[in-house]
Write a protein that holds these residues in place. Structure first.
Motif, PDB file in Angstrom:
ATOM      1  N   LYS A   2       0.845  -1.335  -0.094  1.00 44.16           N
ATOM      2  CA  LYS A   2       0.089  -0.067  -0.050  1.00 44.16           C
ATOM      3  C   LYS A   2       0.716   1.351   0.049  1.00 44.16           C
ATOM      4  O   LYS A   2       0.562   2.161  -0.719  1.00 44.16           O
ATOM      5  N   PRO A  38      -6.321  -8.696   4.866  1.00 42.69           N
ATOM      6  CA  PRO A  38      -5.409  -7.427   4.356  1.00 42.69           C
ATOM      7  C   PRO A  38      -5.373  -7.170   2.791  1.00 42.69           C
ATOM      8  O   PRO A  38      -5.561  -6.400   2.254  1.00 42.69           O
ATOM      9  N   GLU A  41      -8.884  -5.942   1.657  1.00 39.57           N
ATOM     10  CA  GLU A  41      -8.672  -4.568   2.053  1.00 39.57           C
ATOM     11  C   GLU A  41      -8.060  -3.711   1.069  1.00 39.57           C
ATOM     12  O   GLU A  41      -8.389  -2.781   0.611  1.00 39.57           O
TER      13      GLU A  41
END
Length: 91
Positions: A2, A38, A41
């Protein structure tokens, strides 16, 4: 992934995750709860060109973990449906 600025670094990280899951084979099941939430997400939070690659990578990872993906199927299908609807709106 990310926080990475480099698309190449993102892609390498995603490939490394898939490679690790493949090498762990049946043992990767114990890491599903640590990896998949995760990852899902991350897919939901991105809105750039890498989203399709993330979905493809998720498909590859699902191939390695097989039935252990079951608790996440609804969320995965929602992500795919959202991507499908969004990508067709832009055409």
């Amino acid at each position: 992934i990310k926080n990475s600025i480099s698309i190449g670094l993102r892609q390498d990280t995603i490939q490394a995750l898939g490679f690790a899951m493949r090498k762990l084979d049946a043992k990767c099941a114990q890491y599903v709860d640590l990896v998949i939430p995760p990852f899902l997400e991350l897919i939901q939070s991105w809105n750039d060109n890498l989203i399709l690659e993330l979905i493809v990578s998720l498909c590859n990872i699902i191939g390695f973990i097989k039935k252990n993906i079951e608790p996440y199927l609804n969320q995965i299908l929602e992500i795919v449906e959202n991507y499908w609807n969004t990508s067709h709106e832009n055409i």
